[in-house]
Design a protein around this motif. Structure first.
Motif, PDB file in Angstrom:
ATOM      1  N   SER A  12      -0.960  -7.992 -11.206  1.00 31.80           N
ATOM      2  CA  SER A  12      -0.977  -7.184  -9.997  1.00 31.80           C
ATOM      3  C   SER A  12      -1.643  -7.979  -8.892  1.00 31.80           C
ATOM      4  CB  SER A  12      -1.754  -5.889 -10.234  1.00 31.80           C
ATOM      5  OG  SER A  12      -1.134  -5.122 -11.232  1.00 31.80           O
ATOM      6  N   TYR A  13      -1.189  -7.769  -7.676  1.00 35.29           N
ATOM      7  CA  TYR A  13      -1.734  -8.487  -6.535  1.00 35.29           C
ATOM      8  C   TYR A  13      -2.200  -7.494  -5.484  1.00 35.29           C
ATOM      9  CZ  TYR A  13       0.688 -12.487  -8.528  1.00 35.29           C
ATOM     10  OH  TYR A  13       1.116 -13.479  -9.357  1.00 35.29           O
ATOM     11  N   LEU A  14      -3.316  -7.827  -4.883  1.00 34.27           N
ATOM     12  CA  LEU A  14      -3.851  -7.043  -3.771  1.00 34.27           C
ATOM     13  C   LEU A  14      -4.003  -7.997  -2.593  1.00 34.27           C
ATOM     14  CD1 LEU A  14      -5.072  -4.402  -2.690  1.00 34.27           C
ATOM     15  CD2 LEU A  14      -7.289  -5.232  -3.481  1.00 34.27           C
ATOM     16  N   ASN A  15      -3.333  -7.677  -1.501  1.00 34.69           N
ATOM     17  CA  ASN A  15      -3.379  -8.521  -0.320  1.00 34.69           C
ATOM     18  C   ASN A  15      -3.911  -7.671   0.835  1.00 34.69           C
ATOM     19  OD1 ASN A  15      -2.962 -10.247   1.799  1.00 34.69           O
ATOM     20  ND2 ASN A  15      -0.766 -10.474   1.489  1.00 34.69           N
ATOM     21  N   ILE A  16      -5.033  -8.065   1.380  1.00 36.71           N
ATOM     22  CA  ILE A  16      -5.627  -7.372   2.524  1.00 36.71           C
ATOM     23  C   ILE A  16      -5.531  -8.325   3.716  1.00 36.71           C
ATOM     24  CG2 ILE A  16      -7.719  -6.352   3.477  1.00 36.71           C
ATOM     25  CD1 ILE A  16      -8.587  -5.798   0.576  1.00 36.71           C
ATOM     26  N   TYR A  17      -5.011  -7.820   4.824  1.00 37.46           N
ATOM     27  CA  TYR A  17      -4.876  -8.706   5.978  1.00 37.46           C
ATOM     28  C   TYR A  17      -5.333  -8.026   7.265  1.00 37.46           C
ATOM     29  CZ  TYR A  17      -0.528  -6.145   6.879  1.00 37.46           C
ATOM     30  OH  TYR A  17       0.390  -5.165   7.121  1.00 37.46           O
ATOM     31  N   PHE A  18      -5.741  -8.880   8.187  1.00 36.39           N
ATOM     32  CA  PHE A  18      -6.205  -8.471   9.504  1.00 36.39           C
ATOM     33  C   PHE A  18      -5.677  -9.514  10.474  1.00 36.39           C
ATOM     34  CE2 PHE A  18      -9.514  -8.372  12.841  1.00 36.39           C
ATOM     35  CZ  PHE A  18      -9.468  -7.026  13.136  1.00 36.39           C
ATOM     36  N   ARG A  19      -4.863  -9.098  11.435  1.00 40.83           N
ATOM     37  CA  ARG A  19      -4.237 -10.048  12.351  1.00 40.83           C
ATOM     38  C   ARG A  19      -4.416  -9.580  13.789  1.00 40.83           C
ATOM     39  NH1 ARG A  19       1.999 -12.147  12.196  1.00 40.83           N
ATOM     40  NH2 ARG A  19       1.890 -13.295  14.134  1.00 40.83           N
ATOM     41  N   ILE A  20      -4.839 -10.506  14.648  1.00 40.14           N
ATOM     42  CA  ILE A  20      -4.988 -10.219  16.077  1.00 40.14           C
ATOM     43  C   ILE A  20      -4.091 -11.179  16.847  1.00 40.14           C
ATOM     44  CG2 ILE A  20      -6.559 -10.127  18.039  1.00 40.14           C
ATOM     45  CD1 ILE A  20      -8.849  -9.693  16.078  1.00 40.14           C
ATOM     46  N   ILE A  83      -3.682  -5.534  17.379  1.00 47.56           N
ATOM     47  CA  ILE A  83      -4.504  -5.701  16.181  1.00 47.56           C
ATOM     48  C   ILE A  83      -3.793  -5.006  15.031  1.00 47.56           C
ATOM     49  CG2 ILE A  83      -6.737  -5.228  15.116  1.00 47.56           C
ATOM     50  CD1 ILE A  83      -7.906  -5.182  17.979  1.00 47.56           C
ATOM     51  N   ARG A  84      -3.617  -5.731  13.946  1.00 47.93           N
ATOM     52  CA  ARG A  84      -2.954  -5.169  12.768  1.00 47.93           C
ATOM     53  C   ARG A  84      -3.860  -5.339  11.559  1.00 47.93           C
ATOM     54  NH1 ARG A  84       3.132  -7.413  13.756  1.00 47.93           N
ATOM     55  NH2 ARG A  84       3.431  -6.265  15.688  1.00 47.93           N
ATOM     56  N   PHE A  85      -3.949  -4.293  10.810  1.00 49.84           N
ATOM     57  CA  PHE A  85      -4.730  -4.295   9.586  1.00 49.84           C
ATOM     58  C   PHE A  85      -3.863  -3.663   8.517  1.00 49.84           C
ATOM     59  CE2 PHE A  85      -7.526  -2.008   6.644  1.00 49.84           C
ATOM     60  CZ  PHE A  85      -8.268  -3.070   6.159  1.00 49.84           C
ATOM     61  N   GLY A  86      -3.844  -4.253   7.329  1.00 46.56           N
ATOM     62  CA  GLY A  86      -3.006  -3.679   6.297  1.00 46.56           C
ATOM     63  C   GLY A  86      -3.440  -4.085   4.905  1.00 46.56           C
ATOM     64  N   VAL A  87      -2.887  -3.381   3.964  1.00 44.27           N
ATOM     65  CA  VAL A  87      -3.161  -3.627   2.560  1.00 44.27           C
ATOM     66  C   VAL A  87      -1.821  -3.572   1.826  1.00 44.27           C
ATOM     67  CG1 VAL A  87      -4.304  -2.800   0.471  1.00 44.27           C
ATOM     68  CG2 VAL A  87      -5.429  -2.570   2.693  1.00 44.27           C
ATOM     69  N   ILE A  88      -1.564  -4.585   0.999  1.00 43.51           N
ATOM     70  CA  ILE A  88      -0.376  -4.604   0.171  1.00 43.51           C
ATOM     71  C   ILE A  88      -0.856  -4.678  -1.277  1.00 43.51           C
ATOM     72  CG2 ILE A  88       1.698  -5.879  -0.453  1.00 43.51           C
ATOM     73  CD1 ILE A  88       1.714  -7.003   2.396  1.00 43.51           C
ATOM     74  N   PHE A  89      -0.375  -3.766  -2.061  1.00 40.34           N
ATOM     75  CA  PHE A  89      -0.735  -3.749  -3.490  1.00 40.34           C
ATOM     76  C   PHE A  89       0.550  -3.817  -4.282  1.00 40.34           C
ATOM     77  CE2 PHE A  89      -1.899  -1.458  -7.450  1.00 40.34           C
ATOM     78  CZ  PHE A  89      -2.799  -2.413  -7.913  1.00 40.34           C
TER      79      PHE A  89
END
Length: 91
Positions: A12-20, A83-89
């Motif tokens: 399983s993968y957890l990807n947390i990102y924050f992009r400006i 501003i983008r914030f997200g989580v992919i699981f």
């Protein structure tokens, strides 16, 4: 982050990102009018050959204001700060 599941080989993968984008919120010019080289003025309101037409309008100042608003195109400038914030699981 990788997480195993017992003897099962799936991961399983957890990807947390924050992009400006455009951090400083700069007003970058992308396109200009060829006559003036200005992004929000095409030169019509100041051109001598159109002054009679402008002065013949019911309210010449309102005409000038509306025309100036119409030629000030938002796509002549880059996008504002986003501003983008997200989580992919993935499992």
């Amino acid at each position: 982050l990788k997480m195993g599941k017992g003897e099962d080989k799936r991961q399983s993968y957890l990807n947390i990102y924050f992009r400006i984008n455009n951090l400083l919120n700069a007003k970058n010019i992308l396109t200009v009018y060829p006559y003036t080289g200005n992004p929000n003025d095409d030169g019509f309101l100041t051109a001598p050959e159109w002054q009679n037409l402008i002065s013949e309008q019911l309210d010449s100042q309102a005409y000038r204001d509306l025309y100036a608003t119409a030629v000030n195109r938002p796509w002549h400038y880059s996008s504002p700060r986003t501003i983008r914030f997200g989580v992919i699981f993935n499992f």
